[in-house]
Design a protein around this motif. Structure first.
Motif, PDB file in Angstrom:
ATOM      1  N   PHE A 381     -23.901 -13.152 -62.873  1.00 27.64           N
ATOM      2  CA  PHE A 381     -22.575 -12.991 -62.268  1.00 27.64           C
ATOM      3  C   PHE A 381     -22.372 -11.546 -61.806  1.00 27.64           C
ATOM      4  O   PHE A 381     -21.942 -11.294 -60.683  1.00 27.64           O
ATOM      5  CB  PHE A 381     -21.499 -13.392 -63.276  1.00 27.64           C
ATOM      6  CG  PHE A 381     -20.097 -13.005 -62.856  1.00 27.64           C
ATOM      7  CD1 PHE A 381     -19.467 -13.645 -61.792  1.00 27.64           C
ATOM      8  CD2 PHE A 381     -19.418 -11.994 -63.517  1.00 27.64           C
ATOM      9  CE1 PHE A 381     -18.183 -13.286 -61.397  1.00 27.64           C
ATOM     10  CE2 PHE A 381     -18.135 -11.633 -63.130  1.00 27.64           C
ATOM     11  CZ  PHE A 381     -17.518 -12.276 -62.065  1.00 27.64           C
ATOM     12  N   ARG A 382     -22.713 -10.586 -62.713  1.00 30.27           N
ATOM     13  CA  ARG A 382     -22.538  -9.177 -62.365  1.00 30.27           C
ATOM     14  C   ARG A 382     -23.428  -8.775 -61.198  1.00 30.27           C
ATOM     15  O   ARG A 382     -23.033  -7.952 -60.361  1.00 30.27           O
ATOM     16  CB  ARG A 382     -22.846  -8.290 -63.576  1.00 30.27           C
ATOM     17  CG  ARG A 382     -21.655  -7.947 -64.453  1.00 30.27           C
ATOM     18  CD  ARG A 382     -20.532  -7.268 -63.654  1.00 30.27           C
ATOM     19  NE  ARG A 382     -21.020  -6.151 -62.887  1.00 30.27           N
ATOM     20  CZ  ARG A 382     -21.089  -4.903 -63.333  1.00 30.27           C
ATOM     21  NH1 ARG A 382     -20.705  -4.637 -64.577  1.00 30.27           N
ATOM     22  NH2 ARG A 382     -21.525  -3.936 -62.575  1.00 30.27           N
ATOM     23  N   LYS A 383     -24.625  -9.354 -61.126  1.00 29.53           N
ATOM     24  CA  LYS A 383     -25.516  -9.025 -60.010  1.00 29.53           C
ATOM     25  C   LYS A 383     -24.899  -9.498 -58.694  1.00 29.53           C
ATOM     26  O   LYS A 383     -24.949  -8.782 -57.694  1.00 29.53           O
ATOM     27  CB  LYS A 383     -26.897  -9.655 -60.222  1.00 29.53           C
ATOM     28  CG  LYS A 383     -27.840  -9.387 -59.043  1.00 29.53           C
ATOM     29  CD  LYS A 383     -29.282  -9.456 -59.439  1.00 29.53           C
ATOM     30  CE  LYS A 383     -30.203  -9.210 -58.260  1.00 29.53           C
ATOM     31  NZ  LYS A 383     -29.922  -7.965 -57.522  1.00 29.53           N
ATOM     32  N   HIS A 384     -24.305 -10.697 -58.705  1.00 22.03           N
ATOM     33  CA  HIS A 384     -23.626 -11.192 -57.491  1.00 22.03           C
ATOM     34  C   HIS A 384     -22.442 -10.300 -57.125  1.00 22.03           C
ATOM     35  O   HIS A 384     -22.227 -10.005 -55.944  1.00 22.03           O
ATOM     36  CB  HIS A 384     -23.159 -12.636 -57.700  1.00 22.03           C
ATOM     37  CG  HIS A 384     -24.276 -13.640 -57.690  1.00 22.03           C
ATOM     38  ND1 HIS A 384     -25.207 -13.712 -56.678  1.00 22.03           N
ATOM     39  CD2 HIS A 384     -24.620 -14.607 -58.580  1.00 22.03           C
ATOM     40  CE1 HIS A 384     -26.071 -14.684 -56.924  1.00 22.03           C
ATOM     41  NE2 HIS A 384     -25.746 -15.241 -58.083  1.00 22.03           N
ATOM     42  N   VAL A 385     -21.684  -9.870 -58.129  1.00 20.85           N
ATOM     43  CA  VAL A 385     -20.542  -8.975 -57.881  1.00 20.85           C
ATOM     44  C   VAL A 385     -21.036  -7.668 -57.280  1.00 20.85           C
ATOM     45  O   VAL A 385     -20.491  -7.176 -56.285  1.00 20.85           O
ATOM     46  CB  VAL A 385     -19.753  -8.718 -59.187  1.00 20.85           C
ATOM     47  CG1 VAL A 385     -18.734  -7.598 -58.983  1.00 20.85           C
ATOM     48  CG2 VAL A 385     -19.054  -9.986 -59.649  1.00 20.85           C
ATOM     49  N   ASP A 386     -22.077  -7.070 -57.891  1.00 25.38           N
ATOM     50  CA  ASP A 386     -22.620  -5.804 -57.390  1.00 25.38           C
ATOM     51  C   ASP A 386     -23.114  -5.942 -55.951  1.00 25.38           C
ATOM     52  O   ASP A 386     -22.850  -5.078 -55.105  1.00 25.38           O
ATOM     53  CB  ASP A 386     -23.782  -5.337 -58.277  1.00 25.38           C
ATOM     54  CG  ASP A 386     -23.326  -4.908 -59.656  1.00 25.38           C
ATOM     55  OD1 ASP A 386     -22.108  -4.872 -59.897  1.00 25.38           O
ATOM     56  OD2 ASP A 386     -24.194  -4.627 -60.506  1.00 25.38           O
ATOM     57  N   ASP A 387     -23.828  -7.028 -55.671  1.00 27.74           N
ATOM     58  CA  ASP A 387     -24.364  -7.230 -54.319  1.00 27.74           C
ATOM     59  C   ASP A 387     -23.238  -7.426 -53.303  1.00 27.74           C
ATOM     60  O   ASP A 387     -23.305  -6.905 -52.180  1.00 27.74           O
ATOM     61  CB  ASP A 387     -25.296  -8.457 -54.297  1.00 27.74           C
ATOM     62  CG  ASP A 387     -26.594  -8.204 -55.059  1.00 27.74           C
ATOM     63  OD1 ASP A 387     -26.908  -7.034 -55.335  1.00 27.74           O
ATOM     64  OD2 ASP A 387     -27.294  -9.191 -55.392  1.00 27.74           O
ATOM     65  N   PHE A 388     -22.181  -8.154 -53.726  1.00 26.80           N
ATOM     66  CA  PHE A 388     -21.043  -8.384 -52.828  1.00 26.80           C
ATOM     67  C   PHE A 388     -20.325  -7.073 -52.532  1.00 26.80           C
ATOM     68  O   PHE A 388     -19.996  -6.778 -51.380  1.00 26.80           O
ATOM     69  CB  PHE A 388     -20.082  -9.391 -53.466  1.00 26.80           C
ATOM     70  CG  PHE A 388     -18.863  -9.678 -52.632  1.00 26.80           C
ATOM     71  CD1 PHE A 388     -18.970 -10.314 -51.407  1.00 26.80           C
ATOM     72  CD2 PHE A 388     -17.596  -9.294 -53.069  1.00 26.80           C
ATOM     73  CE1 PHE A 388     -17.851 -10.571 -50.614  1.00 26.80           C
ATOM     74  CE2 PHE A 388     -16.471  -9.548 -52.289  1.00 26.80           C
ATOM     75  CZ  PHE A 388     -16.599 -10.186 -51.061  1.00 26.80           C
ATOM     76  N   LEU A 389     -20.095  -6.273 -53.576  1.00 29.46           N
ATOM     77  CA  LEU A 389     -19.415  -4.988 -53.382  1.00 29.46           C
ATOM     78  C   LEU A 389     -20.278  -4.035 -52.557  1.00 29.46           C
ATOM     79  O   LEU A 389     -19.760  -3.256 -51.753  1.00 29.46           O
ATOM     80  CB  LEU A 389     -19.071  -4.360 -54.741  1.00 29.46           C
ATOM     81  CG  LEU A 389     -18.004  -5.101 -55.555  1.00 29.46           C
ATOM     82  CD1 LEU A 389     -17.848  -4.456 -56.928  1.00 29.46           C
ATOM     83  CD2 LEU A 389     -16.651  -5.091 -54.822  1.00 29.46           C
ATOM     84  N   HIS A 390     -21.586  -4.099 -52.748  1.00 30.45           N
ATOM     85  CA  HIS A 390     -22.497  -3.270 -51.948  1.00 30.45           C
ATOM     86  C   HIS A 390     -22.425  -3.674 -50.480  1.00 30.45           C
ATOM     87  O   HIS A 390     -22.472  -2.829 -49.578  1.00 30.45           O
ATOM     88  CB  HIS A 390     -23.921  -3.424 -52.475  1.00 30.45           C
ATOM     89  CG  HIS A 390     -24.943  -2.629 -51.714  1.00 30.45           C
ATOM     90  ND1 HIS A 390     -24.796  -1.285 -51.430  1.00 30.45           N
ATOM     91  CD2 HIS A 390     -26.147  -2.993 -51.172  1.00 30.45           C
ATOM     92  CE1 HIS A 390     -25.846  -0.858 -50.744  1.00 30.45           C
ATOM     93  NE2 HIS A 390     -26.668  -1.877 -50.570  1.00 30.45           N
ATOM     94  N   PHE A 391     -22.275  -4.981 -50.224  1.00 27.41           N
ATOM     95  CA  PHE A 391     -22.132  -5.479 -48.854  1.00 27.41           C
ATOM     96  C   PHE A 391     -20.835  -4.966 -48.232  1.00 27.41           C
ATOM     97  O   PHE A 391     -20.812  -4.555 -47.066  1.00 27.41           O
ATOM     98  CB  PHE A 391     -22.153  -7.006 -48.852  1.00 27.41           C
ATOM     99  CG  PHE A 391     -21.872  -7.628 -47.507  1.00 27.41           C
ATOM    100  CD1 PHE A 391     -22.850  -7.640 -46.521  1.00 27.41           C
ATOM    101  CD2 PHE A 391     -20.628  -8.186 -47.229  1.00 27.41           C
ATOM    102  CE1 PHE A 391     -22.584  -8.198 -45.275  1.00 27.41           C
ATOM    103  CE2 PHE A 391     -20.362  -8.744 -45.991  1.00 27.41           C
ATOM    104  CZ  PHE A 391     -21.347  -8.752 -45.004  1.00 27.41           C
ATOM    105  N   LEU A 392     -19.741  -4.982 -49.030  1.00 28.30           N
ATOM    106  CA  LEU A 392     -18.444  -4.527 -48.528  1.00 28.30           C
ATOM    107  C   LEU A 392     -18.381  -3.009 -48.391  1.00 28.30           C
ATOM    108  O   LEU A 392     -17.804  -2.482 -47.432  1.00 28.30           O
ATOM    109  CB  LEU A 392     -17.319  -4.986 -49.468  1.00 28.30           C
ATOM    110  CG  LEU A 392     -17.021  -6.479 -49.524  1.00 28.30           C
ATOM    111  CD1 LEU A 392     -15.892  -6.738 -50.523  1.00 28.30           C
ATOM    112  CD2 LEU A 392     -16.639  -7.029 -48.143  1.00 28.30           C
TER     113      LEU A 392
END
Length: 470
Positions: A381-392
């Motif tokens: 879950f945290r990896k998805h959050v990190d990747d999403f925030l990195h995208f934004l």
């Protein structure tokens, strides 16, 4: 270069002790600068050897290593002989496979063959007319004051050389580093982890890879794991990492099969029953050591690089990359101080020690992540959050793995940023969860539900939580 009143400038002599990966690359860096380079290697020339002795864990080449190779014109050649790995492929005990990408689309690490890379670097170093490779030369003694070095050969004969700079690239059990330890104010630590490693080979099936080739395959089993990296000959090198105590419990071929049936059942038909029984006992499990020391230099005469300065366990895939980056960092400091060794060496120590210590710690941490955390729902879950925030916010939030593997952000700076991002993101998730709970509570107070209608959904939710936890 030194100037002589009697004639043209005299080239300084750089003695590189160790003809492994970092030593061979260093020879290219120094030769390119015009120094007289002498490389001394204890072993025979691996390019002529029938059997190449030494470690054979596959190497994962990433951005830092590629930049160093690029500096000496070797990047494209080595890339063409590697296999891209775009993601980790996680194998569950049931055999289910789930990819976890390393970074953004197009980002990958390369599986490269250690022996082949070493041979290519030695051959490249030899193309410089100011470089000489000396094999079968074991360091017997050296002086940090005069630069005088004595080497002994297998036939008992001795060679001496006087160097302006001695570069220790002779591995985790460095003969050069031993003299550092006799000096005052030299810090040194050596840590063996309680886990060893053993290599097995997964052959091709009908001439093709037995599994998807563009992945680093991982079988995480919490206290131990197995990984597999692809090779150009369509085999996979499988490496089992496990506590020595567990290795020693398995004493027969049947116990090997029973163990693999329980934890890695999907690999049995791919490796083969007979091969498993045979290869498991072919060599004992090997140890892994982490070495830290400081400083990396003595005066203006000697400097340590690669494993001689900072041996790391292999779980971040940064051992070779960090060693190669040593070469390019030293080269950058040479530019900064106009090749004045008396200024270059202390500055190299000042700049490099905190970074190498940071990657040594990260490598230890990543073993826990690879064998256990990748099984965690929270981690995914945290990896998805990190990747999403990195995208934004690509410049504000950068995942740790991205900083370490796909940039040259200094290792210790990457760790500092990781800790800061972790706090910010966790606080954000906490505030979001708190806001959702308070908002939901307000709605419940205004519109209280029929409690009887909530009992069954609540039970179902609890069962799902229990299932996730187990």
């Amino acid at each position: 270069m030194e100037k002589s009143a009697e004639g043209p400038a005299k080239k300084k002599v750089v003695a590189v002790v160790g003809g492994g990966l970092v030593g061979a690359l260093n020879a290219c860096f120094f030769a390119k600068r015009g120094f007289e380079v002498e490389v001394f290697e204890t072993r025979e020339d691996i390019r002529q050897a029938k059997v190449v002795k030494g470690r054979s864990i596959n190497l994962a080449l990433s951005h830092r290593g590629r930049q160093a190779l690029k500096h000496v014109g070797m990047e494209e050649k080595i890339i063409s002989q590697g296999i891209p790995m775009h993601a980790r492929m996680i194998h569950s005990p049931s055999g289910k496979q789930s990819p976890i990408p390393y970074g953004k689309k197009g980002q990958y690490i390369l599986s490269v063959d250690r022996a082949n890379l070493n041979k290519q670097l030695l051959t490249e170093a030899e193309t410089y007319p100011n470089t000489k490779l000396n094999f079968d030369h074991k360091l017997q003694d050296w002086s940090a004051e005069t630069g005088l070095m004595t080497f002994v050969r297998s036939d008992g004969s001795k060679d001496q050389i006087k160097a302006d700079l001695i570069v220790g690239c002779d591995g985790a059990f460095s003969a050069i580093r031993k003299q550092f330890l006799r000096r005052s104010r030299c810090n040194y630590s050596q840590t063996y982890i309680p886990h060893g490693y053993m290599e097995l080979t997964m052959p091709p099936i009908d001439g093709e890879f037995a599994m998807k080739p563009n992945y680093l395959h991982i079988w995480p089993r919490n206290t131990f794991m197995m990984i597999a990296l692809p090779n150009l000959d369509k085999t996979f090198t499988c490496t089992l990492f496990m506590p020595f105590d567990d290795f020693e419990k398995i004493t027969t071929g049947d116990e090997v099969i029973e163990f693999f049936q329980k934890y890695f059942s999907d690999t049995i038909p791919l490796i083969g029953l007979d091969a498993l029984k045979r290869d498991y006992f072919r060599l004992p499990a090997l140890a892994m050591v982490s070495v830290k020391c400081s400083p990396y230099h003595i005066g203006d005469k000697c400097v340590l690089m690669g494993d001689a300065a900072h041996a790391v366990v292999p779980f971040y895939g940064q051992g070779m990359n960090a060693g190669f980056e040593d070469c390019i960092v030293f080269d950058e400091v040479m530019d900064q101080f106009n090749e004045d060794f008396s200024a270059v060496l202390p500055e190299y120590t000042r700049v490099r020690v905190p970074d190498d210590h940071a990657i040594a710690d990260l490598a230890m941490y990543n073993y826990i992540e690879m064998r256990a955390h990748v099984n965690s729902t929270w981690f995914l879950f945290r990896k998805h959050v990190d990747d999403f925030l990195h995208f934004l916010m690509p410049k504000t939030i950068i995942p740790l793995y991205t900083m370490v593997t796909f940039t040259r952000t200094r290792y210790h700076k990457a760790v500092e940023r990781w800790h800061w991002q972790d706090k910010v993101i966790n606080r954000g998730l906490l505030f979001s969860a708190t806001g959702a709970v308070l908002g939901g509570s307000y709605l419940l107070i205004k519109n209280p539900p029929d409690i009887n209608k909530l009992i069954i959904p609540a039970e179902k939710l609890w069962n799902k939580v229990v299932a996730l936890r187990t």
